[in-house]
Design a protein around this motif. Structure first.
Motif, PDB file in Angstrom:
ATOM      1  N   VAL A   1     -11.605   3.787   5.013  1.00  0.00           N
ATOM      2  CA  VAL A   1     -12.181   3.948   3.681  1.00  0.00           C
ATOM      3  C   VAL A   1     -11.394   3.063   2.722  1.00  0.00           C
ATOM      4  O   VAL A   1     -10.230   3.341   2.423  1.00  0.00           O
ATOM      5  N   VAL A   2     -12.022   1.992   2.260  1.00  0.00           N
ATOM      6  CA  VAL A   2     -11.377   1.075   1.326  1.00  0.00           C
ATOM      7  C   VAL A   2     -11.927   1.349  -0.072  1.00  0.00           C
ATOM      8  O   VAL A   2     -13.140   1.413  -0.267  1.00  0.00           O
ATOM      9  N   GLN A   3     -11.024   1.508  -1.027  1.00  0.00           N
ATOM     10  CA  GLN A   3     -11.415   1.778  -2.401  1.00  0.00           C
ATOM     11  C   GLN A   3     -10.958   0.636  -3.303  1.00  0.00           C
ATOM     12  O   GLN A   3      -9.938  -0.013  -3.036  1.00  0.00           O
ATOM     13  N   PHE A   4     -11.703   0.400  -4.374  1.00  0.00           N
ATOM     14  CA  PHE A   4     -11.475  -0.774  -5.215  1.00  0.00           C
ATOM     15  C   PHE A   4     -10.059  -0.796  -5.796  1.00  0.00           C
ATOM     16  O   PHE A   4      -9.349  -1.799  -5.687  1.00  0.00           O
ATOM     17  N   GLY A   5      -9.641   0.313  -6.405  1.00  0.00           N
ATOM     18  CA  GLY A   5      -8.328   0.330  -7.039  1.00  0.00           C
ATOM     19  C   GLY A   5      -7.209   0.157  -6.035  1.00  0.00           C
ATOM     20  O   GLY A   5      -6.257  -0.598  -6.267  1.00  0.00           O
ATOM     21  N   GLY A   6      -7.300   0.836  -4.892  1.00  0.00           N
ATOM     22  CA  GLY A   6      -6.259   0.711  -3.883  1.00  0.00           C
ATOM     23  C   GLY A   6      -6.174  -0.684  -3.312  1.00  0.00           C
ATOM     24  O   GLY A   6      -5.079  -1.221  -3.104  1.00  0.00           O
ATOM     25  N   LEU A   7      -7.343  -1.292  -3.050  1.00  0.00           N
ATOM     26  CA  LEU A   7      -7.341  -2.653  -2.516  1.00  0.00           C
ATOM     27  C   LEU A   7      -6.770  -3.636  -3.527  1.00  0.00           C
ATOM     28  O   LEU A   7      -5.990  -4.532  -3.164  1.00  0.00           O
ATOM     29  N   ALA A   8      -7.127  -3.481  -4.795  1.00  0.00           N
ATOM     30  CA  ALA A   8      -6.594  -4.377  -5.823  1.00  0.00           C
ATOM     31  C   ALA A   8      -5.073  -4.257  -5.921  1.00  0.00           C
ATOM     32  O   ALA A   8      -4.357  -5.267  -6.030  1.00  0.00           O
ATOM     33  N   GLN A   9      -4.559  -3.026  -5.849  1.00  0.00           N
ATOM     34  CA  GLN A   9      -3.106  -2.831  -5.886  1.00  0.00           C
ATOM     35  C   GLN A   9      -2.426  -3.481  -4.685  1.00  0.00           C
ATOM     36  O   GLN A   9      -1.369  -4.112  -4.819  1.00  0.00           O
ATOM     37  N   ALA A  10      -3.042  -3.329  -3.509  1.00  0.00           N
ATOM     38  CA  ALA A  10      -2.453  -3.902  -2.303  1.00  0.00           C
ATOM     39  C   ALA A  10      -2.423  -5.425  -2.382  1.00  0.00           C
ATOM     40  O   ALA A  10      -1.409  -6.062  -2.059  1.00  0.00           O
ATOM     41  N   LEU A  11      -3.528  -6.031  -2.813  1.00  0.00           N
ATOM     42  CA  LEU A  11      -3.576  -7.500  -2.890  1.00  0.00           C
ATOM     43  C   LEU A  11      -2.580  -8.031  -3.914  1.00  0.00           C
ATOM     44  O   LEU A  11      -1.906  -9.052  -3.679  1.00  0.00           O
ATOM     45  N   TRP A  12      -2.490  -7.365  -5.051  1.00  0.00           N
ATOM     46  CA  TRP A  12      -1.533  -7.798  -6.054  1.00  0.00           C
ATOM     47  C   TRP A  12      -0.108  -7.637  -5.540  1.00  0.00           C
ATOM     48  O   TRP A  12       0.751  -8.504  -5.743  1.00  0.00           O
ATOM     49  N   GLY A  13       0.152  -6.554  -4.850  1.00  0.00           N
ATOM     50  CA  GLY A  13       1.487  -6.325  -4.309  1.00  0.00           C
ATOM     51  C   GLY A  13       1.886  -7.380  -3.295  1.00  0.00           C
ATOM     52  O   GLY A  13       3.027  -7.854  -3.288  1.00  0.00           O
ATOM     53  N   VAL A  14       0.954  -7.777  -2.415  1.00  0.00           N
ATOM     54  CA  VAL A  14       1.255  -8.814  -1.424  1.00  0.00           C
ATOM     55  C   VAL A  14       1.518 -10.144  -2.115  1.00  0.00           C
ATOM     56  O   VAL A  14       2.472 -10.860  -1.788  1.00  0.00           O
ATOM     57  N   THR A  15       0.671 -10.486  -3.071  1.00  0.00           N
ATOM     58  CA  THR A  15       0.835 -11.766  -3.775  1.00  0.00           C
ATOM     59  C   THR A  15       2.165 -11.812  -4.520  1.00  0.00           C
ATOM     60  O   THR A  15       2.853 -12.835  -4.537  1.00  0.00           O
TER      61      THR A  15
ATOM     62  N   MET B   1       0.821  -1.209   0.000  1.00  0.00           N
ATOM     63  CA  MET B   1       0.000   0.000   0.000  1.00  0.00           C
ATOM     64  C   MET B   1       0.855   1.260   0.000  1.00  0.00           C
ATOM     65  O   MET B   1       0.553   2.229  -0.708  1.00  0.00           O
ATOM     66  N   VAL B   2       1.912   1.263   0.795  1.00  0.00           N
ATOM     67  CA  VAL B   2       2.779   2.437   0.826  1.00  0.00           C
ATOM     68  C   VAL B   2       3.444   2.640  -0.526  1.00  0.00           C
ATOM     69  O   VAL B   2       3.587   3.766  -1.010  1.00  0.00           O
ATOM     70  N   ALA B   3       3.841   1.540  -1.164  1.00  0.00           N
ATOM     71  CA  ALA B   3       4.460   1.647  -2.484  1.00  0.00           C
ATOM     72  C   ALA B   3       3.487   2.218  -3.508  1.00  0.00           C
ATOM     73  O   ALA B   3       3.896   2.911  -4.456  1.00  0.00           O
ATOM     74  N   ALA B   4       2.175   1.955  -3.313  1.00  0.00           N
ATOM     75  CA  ALA B   4       1.171   2.465  -4.251  1.00  0.00           C
ATOM     76  C   ALA B   4       0.904   3.947  -4.051  1.00  0.00           C
ATOM     77  O   ALA B   4       0.330   4.586  -4.934  1.00  0.00           O
ATOM     78  N   GLY B   5       1.305   4.490  -2.902  1.00  0.00           N
ATOM     79  CA  GLY B   5       1.166   5.925  -2.686  1.00  0.00           C
ATOM     80  C   GLY B   5       0.170   6.280  -1.612  1.00  0.00           C
ATOM     81  O   GLY B   5      -0.634   5.438  -1.171  1.00  0.00           O
ATOM     82  N   PRO B   6       0.178   7.540  -1.156  1.00  0.00           N
ATOM     83  CA  PRO B   6      -0.734   7.975  -0.092  1.00  0.00           C
ATOM     84  C   PRO B   6      -2.199   7.860  -0.469  1.00  0.00           C
ATOM     85  O   PRO B   6      -3.052   7.730   0.403  1.00  0.00           O
ATOM     86  N   GLN B   7      -2.514   7.885  -1.750  1.00  0.00           N
ATOM     87  CA  GLN B   7      -3.906   7.772  -2.162  1.00  0.00           C
ATOM     88  C   GLN B   7      -4.463   6.381  -1.889  1.00  0.00           C
ATOM     89  O   GLN B   7      -5.673   6.165  -1.958  1.00  0.00           O
ATOM     90  N   VAL B   8      -3.593   5.413  -1.549  1.00  0.00           N
ATOM     91  CA  VAL B   8      -4.023   4.061  -1.207  1.00  0.00           C
ATOM     92  C   VAL B   8      -3.985   3.847   0.296  1.00  0.00           C
ATOM     93  O   VAL B   8      -4.965   3.416   0.915  1.00  0.00           O
ATOM     94  N   VAL B   9      -2.854   4.154   0.932  1.00  0.00           N
ATOM     95  CA  VAL B   9      -2.690   3.823   2.344  1.00  0.00           C
ATOM     96  C   VAL B   9      -3.473   4.762   3.251  1.00  0.00           C
ATOM     97  O   VAL B   9      -4.016   4.340   4.279  1.00  0.00           O
TER      98      VAL B   9
END
Length: 508
Positions: free
Chosen positions: A422-436, A407-415
């Motif tokens: 507040v969970v948003q679709f794009g941010g959550l998708a980026q976080a899940l992909w990043g963890v995987t 999430m931090v790598a994706a930027g403040p607009q995610v974390v």
């Protein structure tokens, strides 16, 4: 052996209630809401709000708009001494709705700190700005709101408890310890142990809880920063300890919190307090003997999968902790009330003005929110299994470290939205992909523990999150603006907007 420190005064009563939840007995609560077929005839007021601590926000907003409002408070309407942490961004709504003057808005913000830390186990640490970095004085905040409410014609019935309500076709009649009130609408803001919410849930126990112990204390090393979500030990005694810490006006506030299911082997509050006293010296770099305790705190915050709660009666609406409208990851509904305050006061105003007070219309004010529903899987991932003997107690810290790294790598607009529930679709998708991508073996080990039914349910909420965002984008156009009197269309658009987190705006 750690020094024995007397626990908070409220701990025995809270621990007894937590113990009753772990016994897994389901008892039907008393009936406090009934229905009658005869007309009520007239009302004394438009709205009665039961529960003053969070109810005063809505009460003031509605009174300012000219509605006749009575606020019931079983004690004295006064904020607690412990500060509420929020952000300038979230507090802005009190200025926008003109519930506080600019000098009052500044005065209630008694502490500020520049940034908060996130870190888990031996993983890296990150610093985040603009999240829970403002300490609000509840005493002055609620007093300002109360005085404005009274000036706008509102009534405060202190030391008055709600007893029962009868729903009529044209109104609702309340029985209180000080007599009867007839109104158009009853708003339940009595908190997570509300008798109205208990009846609506038919005695269903919470699906999980967040346990919290903590203190505001002096004698701790001076630190200008805070901790938002921090862990420095593995799971132990059947739970994973997490910490929060904030500079306070009269010391430093530190919380130990954890997420639990209702298994009898989960820790008691007494166990948590002992661990708090044992771990606090290592956490804050101070000996217990050096600490001067200003306040000691504890709490059991239940969470329900069926949230927000839509009451099954006409002329009744649950808000705040009664409705479960906050994320299961948070404890306390102050932030959720601020986030939804504008939407709720506008919706209630239009429901009253247009006589849209039946169950179907009011249910749209507490709609399904997929961005809250998807967080249930995160909570389950932070509850240690009790039956897996080979389970690694460091795995929760590793998982969270990977999640926040993505999430931090994706930027403040995610974390930043995530840390404010507040969970948003794009941010959550980026976080899940990043963890995987970072640790596929960790994800592979986690999925069987979460279970197929939970994963399938979560996938449905995740899909709904994407669908809500699509609907919000398709309908967020000027040409689709409709008649302001179209109550139902406006509520559906709000449901899509808030349900996918697009109400959130990132502030520098």
């Amino acid at each position: 052996m750690a020094e024995v420190v007397p626990p908070p005064e409220a701990l025995p009563a809270s621990d007894a209630w937590w113990g009753s939840l772990r016994q897994r007995r389901r008892e039907l609560p008393p009936t406090v809401v009934q229905q009658a077929s005869q007309s009520l005839g007239s009302w004394e007021v438009d709205v009665v709000i039961a529960g003053g601590t969070l109810g005063i926000f809505l009460a003031a907003a509605l009174a300012k708009r000219g509605w006749r409002v009575i606020l019931l408070e079983r004690g004295i309407l006064r904020g607690r001494e412990q500060e509420w942490n929020t952000s300038h961004q979230e507090l802005q709504v009190l200025l926008e709705l003109e519930l506080l003057t600019p000098p009052e808005w500044e005065a209630v913000q008694v502490t500020h700190y520049p940034r908060g830390r996130i870190g888990f186990g031996e993983g890296p640490h990150w610093w985040v700005e603009g999240v829970l970095n403002v300490g609000v004085d509840p005493v002055s905040l609620l007093e300002f709101l109360k005085q404005h409410f009274l000036a706008w014609g509102g009534q405060v019935w202190e030391q008055t408890a709600f007893q029962s309500a009868t729903v009529h076709p044209d109104g609702i009649c309340l029985q209180t310890t000080k007599g009867q009130i007839r109104a158009q609408l009853l708003v339940d803001a009595m908190g997570h142990r509300s008798p109205i919410a208990a009846q609506a849930r038919q005695g269903q126990p919470p699906d999980s809880v967040c346990l919290v112990v903590g203190s505001c204390a002096q004698g701790l090393p001076d630190q200008p920063t805070g901790d938002l979500f921090y862990s420095f030990t593995p799971a132990q005694n059947g739970y994973q300890p997490f910490w929060e810490a904030f500079p306070a006006r009269d010391g430093r506030t530190t919380y130990l919190f954890t997420y639990c299911d209702r298994d009898p082997r989960r820790p008691s509050l007494e166990q948590l307090w002992r661990d708090y006293c044992r771990l606090l010296p290592a956490y804050q770099g101070v000996e217990l003997a050096q600490i001067r305790w200003v306040r000691k705190l504890c709490g059991v915050f239940p969470a329900y999968r069926r949230s927000p709660l839509q009451l099954p009666w006409d002329r009744l609406l649950a808000v705040g902790d009664s409705s479960g409208s906050q994320s299961p990851l948070s404890f306390g509904g102050f932030g959720a009330m601020l986030r939804h305050l504008d939407r709720l006061q506008q919706g209630i105003h239009e429901a009253l003005a247009q006589r849209q007070l039946n169950q179907a219309a009011l249910a749209l004010l507490q709609p399904y929110q997929p961005n809250l529903a998807v967080t249930w899987l995160f909570q389950k991932a932070m509850i240690p299994p009790l039956r897996e003997k080979t389970w690694d107690p460091n795995s929760i810290n590793r998982l969270l470290s990977r999640v926040f790294a993505a999430m931090v790598a994706a930027g403040p607009q995610v974390v930043q939205p995530f840390l404010q529930d507040v969970v948003q679709f794009g941010g959550l998708a980026q976080a899940l992909w990043g963890v995987t991508r970072r640790d596929p073996s960790l994800v592979a080990r986690l999925l069987p523990r979460l279970g197929l039914p939970e994963l399938v349910e979560w996938a449905g909420h995740f899909g709904a999150l994407g669908l809500f965002e699509l609907l919000q984008r398709l309908t967020d156009r000027p040409e689709l603006e409709t008649d302001p009197q179209d109550y139902f269309w406006k509520r559906r658009r709000e449901a899509w907007r808030y349900g996918c987190g697009q109400d959130y705006k990132l502030f520098p």
